[in-house]
Design a protein around this motif. Structure first.
Motif, short mmCIF file in Angstrom:
data_model
loop_
_atom_site.label_atom_id
_atom_site.label_comp_id
_atom_site.label_asym_id
_atom_site.label_seq_id
_atom_site.Cartn_x
_atom_site.Cartn_y
_atom_site.Cartn_z
N THR A 169 14.15 28.60 2.44
CA THR A 169 15.39 28.22 3.00
C THR A 169 15.90 29.38 3.78
OG1 THR A 169 16.38 28.87 0.77
CG2 THR A 169 15.59 26.35 1.09
N GLU A 172 19.51 13.70 7.09
CA GLU A 172 18.12 13.46 6.71
C GLU A 172 17.84 12.21 5.70
OE1 GLU A 172 15.68 17.64 6.95
OE2 GLU A 172 17.62 17.65 5.65
N ALA A 194 11.55 24.87 16.22
CA ALA A 194 11.36 23.62 15.32
C ALA A 194 9.87 23.44 15.29
CB ALA A 194 12.10 22.45 16.23
N ARG A 195 9.03 23.75 16.10
CA ARG A 195 7.60 23.66 16.08
C ARG A 195 7.12 24.41 15.10
NH1 ARG A 195 8.33 22.44 21.52
NH2 ARG A 195 7.81 24.49 22.05
N SER A 196 7.81 25.56 14.47
CA SER A 196 7.13 26.71 13.75
C SER A 196 7.82 26.28 12.20
CB SER A 196 7.62 28.00 14.15
OG SER A 196 7.51 28.86 13.21
N SER A 197 7.02 26.45 11.12
CA SER A 197 7.75 26.46 9.66
C SER A 197 8.68 27.40 9.66
CB SER A 197 6.39 26.44 8.71
OG SER A 197 5.86 27.56 8.94
N LEU A 245 16.96 26.94 11.76
CA LEU A 245 17.53 25.78 12.27
C LEU A 245 18.11 24.85 11.38
CD1 LEU A 245 14.57 25.22 14.83
CD2 LEU A 245 16.62 26.39 15.29
N THR A 246 19.19 25.34 11.00
CA THR A 246 20.12 24.68 10.00
C THR A 246 20.85 23.37 10.68
OG1 THR A 246 22.09 26.12 10.08
CG2 THR A 246 20.31 26.64 8.52
N VAL A 265 16.38 18.40 18.96
CA VAL A 265 16.79 19.95 19.18
C VAL A 265 16.65 20.39 20.39
CG1 VAL A 265 15.57 22.05 18.14
CG2 VAL A 265 15.35 19.86 16.79
N GLU A 297 11.84 26.55 11.46
CA GLU A 297 12.61 25.60 10.79
C GLU A 297 13.65 26.12 9.74
OE1 GLU A 297 9.60 23.01 9.22
OE2 GLU A 297 9.55 21.87 11.22
#
Length: 182
Positions: free
Chosen positions: A26, A98, A77-80, A86-87, A136, A83
């Motif tokens: 996080t 979500e 966004a395509r990367s862990s 990107l809050t 996104v 992510e």
């Protein structure tokens, strides 16, 4: 392939350390990791770069909330690792969206095979309604003035590509210490 480094500003200048983000799940974890790098609550920058596709800057000043800049939100966004940055707040979403996936569905009775021609005529199908809050953005998001007081203007930050982490470190006068951890 990604590269992540911490740059901590001290009385003696910048100190760099590379960091593994495998245990970071996080933004709070990342901010805690940055704070550990500077026991005197000085400014710490977390610089993340992934295959020249995107880069991110997280600035932690003591106990203040982290300030974030991401060069390309869609690529991140395509990367862990992206992510993590990107809050919901950074993307302009309400926290906890979500959990409201069912609310985003357009259950108007057409799901049983009935025609939804009326919606098609006005251009508003269920896909448009469901996806509007989830997209996104392509391009930069966040605080582009995150490095202004350190000598990197918003314009300079937005124009960086390629080895942006190196460019930032050079502008800060920390390229030599960054290269020692690369």
């Amino acid at each position: 392939m990604y590269f992540a480094a911490l740059l901590a500003r001290t009385e003696d200048g910048w100190e760099a350390s590379d960091t593994e983000l495998d245990d970071v799940e996080t933004l709070s974890d990342l901010a805690d990791l940055a704070r550990e790098a500077s026991p005197d609550e000085d400014t710490v920058l977390v610089l993340i770069e992934q295959e020249d596709a995107w880069f991110g800057v997280v600035r932690v000043d003591g106990e203040e909330d982290p300030r974030i800049y991401v060069s390309d939100a869609a690529a991140a966004a395509r990367s862990s690792y992206g992510e993590i940055l990107l809050t919901d707040e950074l993307l302009g979403r309400e926290p906890g969206d979500e959990g409201d996936d069912l609310d985003a569905l357009d259950l108007d009775g057409t799901e049983d095979g009935e025609s939804d021609d009326e919606e098609d005529e006005d251009g508003g199908g269920s896909d448009a309604a469901a996806g509007s809050g989830e997209a996104v953005p392509h391009g930069p998001v966040g605080d582009a003035e995150v490095l202004d007081d350190l000598g990197v203007s918003e314009k300079e930050l937005r124009s960086m590509s390629g080895d942006a982490v190196g460019e930032i470190a050079e502008a800060l006068g920390a390229l030599d210490v960054l290269e020692t951890v690369r």
